[in-house]
Design a protein around this motif. Structure first.
Motif, PDB file in Angstrom:
ATOM      1  N   ARG A 104      32.406  31.744  56.222  1.00 10.71           N
ATOM      2  CA  ARG A 104      32.547  30.980  54.991  1.00 10.71           C
ATOM      3  C   ARG A 104      31.216  30.819  54.269  1.00 10.71           C
ATOM      4  O   ARG A 104      31.176  30.207  53.193  1.00 10.71           O
ATOM      5  CB  ARG A 104      33.079  29.597  55.321  1.00 10.71           C
ATOM      6  N   THR A 105      30.139  31.317  54.852  1.00  7.47           N
ATOM      7  CA  THR A 105      28.834  31.313  54.167  1.00  7.47           C
ATOM      8  C   THR A 105      28.166  32.662  54.442  1.00  7.47           C
ATOM      9  O   THR A 105      28.531  33.356  55.411  1.00  7.47           O
ATOM     10  CB  THR A 105      27.900  30.202  54.716  1.00  7.47           C
ATOM     11  N   TYR A 186      34.548  26.239  48.429  1.00  6.46           N
ATOM     12  CA  TYR A 186      34.892  27.670  48.445  1.00  6.46           C
ATOM     13  C   TYR A 186      34.155  28.400  47.333  1.00  6.46           C
ATOM     14  O   TYR A 186      33.535  29.435  47.559  1.00  6.46           O
ATOM     15  CB  TYR A 186      36.414  27.861  48.291  1.00  6.46           C
ATOM     16  N   ARG A 187      34.235  27.835  46.122  1.00 10.03           N
ATOM     17  CA  ARG A 187      33.647  28.512  44.960  1.00 10.03           C
ATOM     18  C   ARG A 187      32.127  28.673  45.133  1.00 10.03           C
ATOM     19  O   ARG A 187      31.576  29.750  44.901  1.00 10.03           O
ATOM     20  CB  ARG A 187      33.969  27.701  43.705  1.00 10.03           C
ATOM     21  N   PRO A 192      30.626  34.004  47.217  1.00  8.74           N
ATOM     22  CA  PRO A 192      29.626  35.090  47.217  1.00  8.74           C
ATOM     23  C   PRO A 192      29.902  36.173  48.271  1.00  8.74           C
ATOM     24  O   PRO A 192      29.421  37.307  48.146  1.00  8.74           O
ATOM     25  CB  PRO A 192      28.314  34.354  47.527  1.00  8.74           C
ATOM     26  N   LEU A 193      30.695  35.839  49.282  1.00 14.44           N
ATOM     27  CA  LEU A 193      30.996  36.824  50.318  1.00 14.44           C
ATOM     28  C   LEU A 193      31.844  37.979  49.795  1.00 14.44           C
ATOM     29  O   LEU A 193      31.840  39.071  50.371  1.00 14.44           O
ATOM     30  CB  LEU A 193      31.728  36.153  51.479  1.00 14.44           C
ATOM     31  N   LYS A 199      30.348  45.314  48.611  1.00 19.67           N
ATOM     32  CA  LYS A 199      29.191  46.207  48.720  1.00 19.67           C
ATOM     33  C   LYS A 199      29.261  47.044  49.996  1.00 19.67           C
ATOM     34  O   LYS A 199      28.853  48.200  50.021  1.00 19.67           O
ATOM     35  CB  LYS A 199      27.911  45.372  48.747  1.00 19.67           C
ATOM     36  N   GLU A 200      29.756  46.423  51.063  1.00 27.85           N
ATOM     37  CA  GLU A 200      29.874  47.156  52.331  1.00 27.85           C
ATOM     38  C   GLU A 200      31.034  48.139  52.327  1.00 27.85           C
ATOM     39  O   GLU A 200      31.215  48.905  53.274  1.00 27.85           O
ATOM     40  CB  GLU A 200      30.041  46.177  53.493  1.00 27.85           C
TER      41      GLU A 200
END
Ligand code: ADP
Ligand code: ZN
Length: 227
Positions: A104-105, A186-187, A192-193, A199-200
């Protein structure tokens, strides 16, 4: 990309299947993963469930986590990471797992990378309006954590779990004020995840608003099997 599945109904004995189910609170992560684990024969690992279990036992982690959860805030990373790494090292998770509610981060995502490679991230998308309705009508089984909804997915007998007969309850944090705080967390901290996993190259967008839960599950399975 490496193909992890030979048999669509079961994890390949030589491969692994490590999946993250991602999305805002109320997107249906718990409900959808409960169906996916049956299909793939891997455990669902929900940090929210693990934390609530610790709170029920009032152990060290539970005591520390409770005030954050009651407030709709994220539990500090070091607590959740310790809890999760313990769980993922258990034998049933060696072949794979579905992570529900973790990471979550960005920091949690980086830590996760240290002990487990992830193959798929399913991004369940839903609007705020749908989310509010889902969360305020949600009921959870006190024994087996099965999830119901008073109108969308009611149990056969009101207040009783179909699967195990346990009593259903409404979560402490499923009230409008705390839901708003969870959506804000969440926002700011979790969204950002999406960029990170896109990207991955492992993020798959799933329409989480479809009426039929089975249709959402099918879309997830397709996304996983098409690599
Ligand atoms: P939801 O997805 O509906 O918010 P969860 O059961 O996943 O429900 O999470 C409930 C609460 O548990 C969160 O609001 C947070 O306080 C805590 N929590 C769960 N997973 C994490 C995590 N990975 N990091 C920090 N806090 C978490
Ligand atoms: Zn139950």
């Amino acid at each position: 990309m490496r193909k992890v599945l030979n048999f669509p109904t079961q994890v390949d004995v030589l491969g692994t299947m490590r999946i993250i189910i991602f999305g805002p609170p109320g997107a249906g992560k718990g409900t959808i993963s409960a169906s996916l684990i049956k299909r793939f024969g891997i455990p669902q690992v929900s940090t929210g469930d693990l934390l609530r279990e610790s709170i029920r036992k009032m152990d060290d982690i539970g005591r520390k986590a409770k005030p954050f959860m009651d407030e709709g805030q994220l539990v500090p990373d070091e607590i959740v990471i310790a809890l999760l790494s313990g769980r993922l090292h258990q034998p049933d998770a060696l072949q794979g797992f579905i992570l529900d509610g973790f990471p979550r981060t960005l920091n949690q995502a980086e830590e996760l990378k240290q002990f487990a490679g992830i193959e798929h991230v399913l991004n369940l998308k839903s609007s705020r309006q749908v989310i509010m309705k889902r969360l305020s009508g949600r009921r959870t089984c006190s024994k087996c954590n099965a999830i119901y909804h008073i109108t969308n997915l009611p149990p056969k007998k009101e207040g009783i779990c179909d699967k195990c007969g346990g009593a259903l309850f409404q979560r402490n944090d499923d009230n409008p004020k705390t839901i708003a705080k969870r959506l804000k967390a969440y926002r700011l901290q979790t969204m950002p995840l999406i960029k990170y996993y896109r990207k991955e190259g492992i993020l798959k967008d799933i329409d989480g608003e479809q009426q039929s839960i089975q249709k959402i599950v099918d879309d997830c399975i397709k996304a996983i099997e098409n690599g």
